[in-house]
Design an enzyme around this catalytic site. Sequence first.
Site, short mmCIF file in Angstrom:
data_model
loop_
_atom_site.label_atom_id
_atom_site.label_comp_id
_atom_site.label_asym_id
_atom_site.label_seq_id
_atom_site.Cartn_x
_atom_site.Cartn_y
_atom_site.Cartn_z
N ASP A 130 0.86 -1.08 -0.09
CA ASP A 130 -0.15 0.17 0.00
C ASP A 130 0.90 1.16 -0.25
OD1 ASP A 130 -2.86 -0.80 0.03
OD2 ASP A 130 -2.24 -1.33 2.16
C1 BGC Z 1 0.29 1.37 6.21
C2 BGC Z 1 -0.27 0.03 5.58
C3 BGC Z 1 -1.59 0.06 5.36
C4 BGC Z 1 -2.18 1.38 4.64
C5 BGC Z 1 -3.63 1.32 4.48
C6 BGC Z 1 -0.21 2.47 5.89
O1 BGC Z 1 0.07 3.63 6.35
O2 BGC Z 1 1.64 1.16 6.31
O3 BGC Z 1 0.26 -1.28 6.13
O4 BGC Z 1 -2.24 -1.09 4.62
O5 BGC Z 1 -1.70 2.34 5.67
O6 BGC Z 1 -4.46 1.70 5.80
C1 NOJ Z 2 -1.90 -3.94 5.43
C2 NOJ Z 2 -3.10 -4.00 4.34
O1 NOJ Z 2 -3.99 -4.45 4.89
C3 NOJ Z 2 -2.62 -4.99 3.14
O2 NOJ Z 2 -3.93 -5.11 2.14
C4 NOJ Z 2 -1.39 -4.66 2.45
O3 NOJ Z 2 -1.10 -5.30 1.40
C5 NOJ Z 2 -0.35 -4.49 3.43
N1 NOJ Z 2 -0.47 -3.47 4.44
C6 NOJ Z 2 1.18 -4.01 2.97
O4 NOJ Z 2 1.18 -2.77 2.66
#
Ligand code: BGC
Ligand code: NOJ
Length: 813
Positions: free
Chosen positions: A487
């Site tokens: 993400d």
């Molecule tokens: C986090 C991710 C998460 C994303 C969406 C980011 O700040 O590092 O792990 O999936 O936010 O909530």
């Molecule tokens: C948490 C999210 O829930 C997941 O969808 C994503 O792949 C990981 N973070 C990595 O960013």
Amino acid sequence: MEQQKRYGHFDDQHREYVITDPQTPWPWINYLGNEDFFSLISNTAGGYSFYKDAKFRRITRYRYNNVPMDNGGRYFYIKDGDTVWNPGWKPCKTPLDFYECRHGMSYTRITGKKNGVEASVLFFVPLKKWCEVQKLTLKNESNEVKNLKLFSFEEWCLWNAATDMENFQRNFSTGEVEIEGSTIYHKTEYRERRNHYAFYHVNAPIQGFDTDRETFVGLYNEFADPQAVMEGKPRNSHAHGWSPIASHYIEVALKPGESKDFVFLLGYIENEQDEKFEAPQVINKKKAHALIAELDTTEKVDKAFAELCALWDNLLNIYKVRTGNDKLDRMVNIWNQYQCMVTFNFSRSASFFESGVGRGMGFRDSNQDLVGFVHQIPPRARQRIIDIASTQFPDGGCYHQYQPLTKRGNNDIGGGFNDDPCWLIFGTVAYIKETGDFSILDEMVPFDNQPGTEVTLFEHLKISMNHVINNLGPHLLPLIGRADWNDCLNLNCFSWDPNESFQTTENVSEGTKAESLMIAGLFVVTGKDYVALCRKLGKDDEAERMQKAVDAMIAAVKKDGWDGEWYLRAYDFYGRKIGSNENDEAKIFIESQGWCTMAEIGAEDGMVAKSLDSCKKYLECEHGMVLNNPAFSKYIYEYGEISSYPEGYKENAGIFCHNNPWVIIGETLAGRGNDAWSHYAKILPSYVEEKYQTLHKVEPYVNCQMVAGKDAFKPGEGKNSWLTGTAAWMWYTVSEFILGIKPDYDGIRIDPCLPETATDYTVSRKFREAEYEITIHPNGSQKGVKSIVLDGKPVDGTVIPYSAGKHVVDVTM
Ligand code: BGC
Ligand code: NOJ
């Protein structure tokens, strides 16, 4: 190594984790409820309950990130003379003579003892009922008569957990309750549009109550010393606005040796619009009375608890291994499967790290979660697939998240994550392989929940694949869009404004060259699955069309996705390499190594082996494999959120446990059992539990999303426990690729990949209408099945053909 303090231990026989010190390094929690009514509960009884949706139907209030930590919960105060204490130690923190919290399968039992009184509370949500039971047993273990004053406590949330925390100009005027006998009803906003209320009941006469927080606690007191409790005098307050609560007051006399049970019930009720009231502004309590009547005695509660335990017996009898290694067996047989159920239920919405207001059900998350869950209750996985697919757009793109209550795509988050569509194939194929139910492909499923737009689920899979093919970049690799699985790799987002969220800020898509090698690998893996599915369905033309696209993707990766020792990670907006030896930092990333080795791209040219070796060389550390190496030391604005994290945390070189299994599966496909096992054991909670309870900090019985990596201030420190794709991936990895029991369309494929030291083991596996007892003799081999004997007869190949009934299988490697 410094000797780490221990806070608890596993009790495998009861399938419990037993916490023996309430002052764990972080609240160690459990989840109650399996379908509609859910609760989070910490080892000191903190937490909250909600119905279906942690944002829109929050039943009780909880204060995240508070002082003290873990503030708010279901508290029982026992006043024994001048001493006031709680069975779970908090909030009074009166030192206890004995404390124990047993987190089990969908239940928690907390026991405290003080001055000859034992108080034990069993918390659980009965199957198919919208309530939390709190069965409190008080026992006098002393030689004298005890006259105890018991106060219960719950604080109501005004339903919407987000506005409950912010809109006080309204909130302080809306709160409403009713009191009837031993039941306190919470009916805020019921007078207008809400068709639901909650109640807190006890199955005994009460001698008083409170429903107004400030009257009960006192404005200048705390949960640790509510004035009504300290004085031993309930105020019988009736809340009008401000903060409604529910507290019962009961006087309990216990002779020496005597014990008494009290059943407290926190319930949720919905009424039809025309049946809301029994008199003007008086709520219709018919359903509440009925629910109470179902659970108003110890016997009824014990029966409901036995039913819950029986459910878990059944669920955990579907796949059971006996290896003789307790640490492996307890994770496979108990905790990993349990965590899979929890992540399936909650996606990433509500934990002690997810506040329940920010995130609904993730499109990719839920597809992955169901792979860890599908063997448990396939019909629920089936429904989930349909729900997820219903949020897709006609071009194959999709909402990144949807709300569990409405099942509708979340507009605030939007879409554009170009890996999302592929996961629908991943989830659906797993479902069909487990169940043999191809009929799901004929289900009519809408786009964006719009009636009238329905096409078959198969059509959704097809457009999912097409979405990748239709969005290729200059190297014929998939365009990344807003981000792929990571993400935080936001290659089309250029932000210097700290008020913008990387996750939602406007992306530049015009002219982008940002491509993802992770999606390339994912496309090849799911593409192969899709091709096999088409063949199975007799759709040969479609199979051929997709095979060509898969071959083209493999060629593109080999041509422009290889960096010499590992797979590149991506190309940025301008077409420059990411995850290359040419970069100053973050020269190698784990995601593309995982997916491209799982896809076996270039195995014949040694690419897979080299990539796996590079993971060992550059990513591995004592606590697992980090996401990238070296960590980013400064913010790179072309890359988005990833480099916003300090070194060693989260997506910037944290050990993002979720993606370790990808490499582990790559290792198993390459037949490298020793390496697969050593990577696996590093992030297996039971091994961590043995060594690092203090350092690891979070619950030692489940995986967490992230463990601080080697570049972090405190390598090995865990965060974001429970709700992580790690659960499903650990399960998929160990059950199918290490232990090697893999559901397939026509039967079970047996193909273990083990460390040389593995000894004989047996897996009992229920599969559709069959039950297999499979014994594997590894004979020191890491991979390769020599012979399979099914019910005394040799089998050709590695698939045991499916047939109903009981079977014995003997496998020699
Ligand atoms: C986090 C991710 C998460 C994303 C969406 C980011 O700040 O590092 O792990 O999936 O936010 O909530
Ligand atoms: C948490 C999210 O829930 C997941 O969808 C994503 O792949 C990981 N973070 C990595 O960013």
